[in-house]
Design an enzyme around this catalytic site. Structure first.
Site, PDB file in Angstrom:
ATOM      1  N   SER A 118       0.837  -1.187   0.000  1.00 30.81           N
ATOM      2  CA  SER A 118       0.000   0.000   0.000  1.00 30.81           C
ATOM      3  C   SER A 118       0.881   1.249   0.000  1.00 30.81           C
ATOM      4  O   SER A 118       1.753   1.395  -0.838  1.00 30.81           O
ATOM      5  CB  SER A 118      -0.958  -0.040   1.197  1.00 30.81           C
ATOM      6  OG  SER A 118      -1.945   0.963   1.100  1.00 30.81           O
ATOM      7  N   GLU A 219      -1.440  -2.926  -8.315  1.00 34.49           N
ATOM      8  CA  GLU A 219      -2.746  -3.143  -7.696  1.00 34.49           C
ATOM      9  C   GLU A 219      -3.226  -1.810  -7.139  1.00 34.49           C
ATOM     10  O   GLU A 219      -2.460  -0.855  -7.028  1.00 34.49           O
ATOM     11  CB  GLU A 219      -2.659  -4.180  -6.568  1.00 34.49           C
ATOM     12  CG  GLU A 219      -1.752  -3.793  -5.407  1.00 34.49           C
ATOM     13  CD  GLU A 219      -2.390  -2.898  -4.358  1.00 34.49           C
ATOM     14  OE1 GLU A 219      -3.626  -2.961  -4.175  1.00 34.49           O
ATOM     15  OE2 GLU A 219      -1.656  -2.126  -3.719  1.00 34.49           O
ATOM     16  N   HIS A 292      -4.995  -5.231  -1.897  1.00 31.76           N
ATOM     17  CA  HIS A 292      -5.647  -4.971  -0.613  1.00 31.76           C
ATOM     18  C   HIS A 292      -6.709  -6.038  -0.356  1.00 31.76           C
ATOM     19  O   HIS A 292      -7.898  -5.760  -0.214  1.00 31.76           O
ATOM     20  CB  HIS A 292      -6.272  -3.579  -0.613  1.00 31.76           C
ATOM     21  CG  HIS A 292      -5.260  -2.468  -0.513  1.00 31.76           C
ATOM     22  ND1 HIS A 292      -4.380  -2.171  -1.528  1.00 31.76           N
ATOM     23  CD2 HIS A 292      -5.018  -1.589   0.489  1.00 31.76           C
ATOM     24  CE1 HIS A 292      -3.633  -1.148  -1.153  1.00 31.76           C
ATOM     25  NE2 HIS A 292      -3.990  -0.778   0.066  1.00 31.76           N
TER      26      HIS A 292
END
Length: 325
Positions: A118, A219, A292
Site C-alpha cells: 500500500s 494493484e 488490498h
C-alpha cells in the site's frame, strides 16, 4: 487461524514494528487499540516476537507522530541489531513525506529485510532506486488481525521458506496478443512495483527506480476505473510501461463501483485500452493474487524473476539466492 504449531518454524523471529503513516483508527479517529492487539497476538501465535518501536503509539493529527519521529523509528527499525524483519503496522498515507528525511547511505548498508505494501510501496521503490537493495511487498501488522492461510504460507518467504512457484489462472482482460495465446511463453526481468497510486505519484522523482525489461506488478483499492486509467496513462506517457517485458495486474477492488451508465469506464475496458496502446511484445497479465485483499502473495521488489504463461495459467518464480534476506 491455526495456533503456533502450523508456523512453529518462525519461532523466535524478532520483528520490528513501526508506524510510518498512521495508526489503526476507529471511525471517530481514535486509536483502535483492540485491532492492534489482536494483530500482535496473532503474530505471537505464529511464533514471532514483535519488537515495538518507541513512538509506535503516538498520534499527531493524521499521522502516527511527526515526520521526524516516524522517520527516526523507520531508520531504527531497519538498523536495529538482532532483528529478523522490519514491518510497519499499516499503510494509509505518510510514507512519501519521510523519504527526504532518511539517511540512504546508512540504509544501503543495513541488512534487515523489510516488508509492507500500500503506502509502503514508496519505501519499497525508493530503497531500490537509492541503494539497489531489494525488499518485500507483502503483509503488514494489520494483515495479521484476520490472517489468511494462503497469505501466511506465502509470507514465509521473508524468513527463507520455500513455498514454491506462485501460480494463478489469469483472466480474459486484458486480451493477450495472438502470439501469447497458445503454447508456452517464458520471460525474465526485474520484478518490481506495488500500489498503482504510489507508483504513479513517484514519476519524475528520485524515488522511482529506472527499470527496463522488468516485470511490473500493480494493484489498487477503491479507485474508480477511470482513475485507474489515468494513473496507468501517467506510466504509459512517461515511457515506463513500454520499457517493461510484462505488467502483472493484481486486485483492483472497488474499481467498478463508480460505473453509472452503459459505456462508462469499467476495469476491463481500461485494461483493454491500455493494452491497445502498448507494443505487442509487452504482456499484460491479470489475476496476480496480491493487493488490498486477504488472499495476498508476498513478492520481492528488485530481484530477477521468471514468468511463464501456458494455457490460461501463469507462474512466477525467483531465485532464492537473489531474494531478500
Amino acid at each position: 487461524m491455526r495456533r503456533a504449531g502450523a508456523f512453529e518454524r518462525w519461532a523466535g523471529k524478532r520483528v520490528a514494528i513501526f508506524a510510518p503513516s498512521y495508526q489503526f483508527l476507529t471511525r471517530t479517529g481514535d486509536i483502535h487499540h483492540a485491532r492492534r492487539e489482536a494483530a500482535l497476538e496473532n503474530c505471537r501465535r505464529c511464533g514471532l516476537e514483535p519488537v515495538l518501536l518507541e513512538h509506535l503509539l503516538e498520534q499527531t493529527g493524521r499521522f502516527a507522530g511527526s515526520d521526524q519521529v516516524r522517520a527516526a523509528d523507520l531508520m531504527r527499525a531497519l538498523t536495529m541489531p538482532e532483528i529478523d524483519l522490519a514491518m510497519p503496522i499499516r499503510g494509509g498515507y505518510g510514507m512519501t513525506r519521510l523519504l527526504p528525511l532518511l539517511d540512504w547511505s546508512v540504509l544501503a548498508e543495513a541488512k534487515t529485510p523489510i516488508v509492507g505494501f500500500s503506502d509502503f510501496t514508496a519505501l519499497n521503490l525508493a530503497l531500490f532506486a537509492q541503494t539497489g537493495r531489494a525488499s518485500w511487498h507483502g503483509p503488514m501488522l494489520g494483515s495479521f488481525a484476520n490472517p489468511d492461510r494462503f497469505a501466511l504460507e506465502r509470507f514465509g518467504v521473508v524468513f527463507g521458506d520455500e513455498p514454491g512457484p506462485l501460480a494463478w489462472r489469469h483472466g480474459r482482460a486484458p486480451k493477450l496478443p495472438d502470439w501469447a495465446r497458445t503454447g508456452v511463453h517464458a520471460l525474465e526481468g526485474t520484478l518490481w512495483g506495488g500500489n498503482l497510486a504510489l507508483v504513479s505519484s513517484l514519476v519524475g522523482s528520485p524515488w522511482l527506480p529506472e527499470v527496463s525489461d522488468g516485470i511490473l506488478f500493480l494493484e489498487d483499492v477503491d479507485e474508480a476505473a477511470y482513475r485507474v486509467e489515468r494513473m496507468l496513462l501517467t506510466l504509459l506517457d512517461a515511457g515506463i510501461l513500454e520499457r517493461q517485458r510484462a505488467i502483472l495486474l493484481g486486485d483492483f477492488a472497488g474499481a467498478n463501483n463508480a460505473w453509472r451508465f452503459p459505456g462508462d469506464a469499467t476495469l476491463a475496458r481500461v485494461f483493454d485500452y491500455i493494452r491497445s496502446r502498448l507494443p505487442e511484445r509487452v504482456l499484460m497479465v491479470s489475476g496476480l493474487p496480491f493487493g488490498h485483499v486477504p488472499h495476498q502473495a508476498t513478492l520481492p521488489v528488485g530481484v530477477a524473476a521468471h514468468l511463464t504463461l501456458e494455457a490460461g495459467s501463469a507462474k512466477l518464480t525467483w531465485s532464492s539466492a537473489s531474494a531478500v534476506r
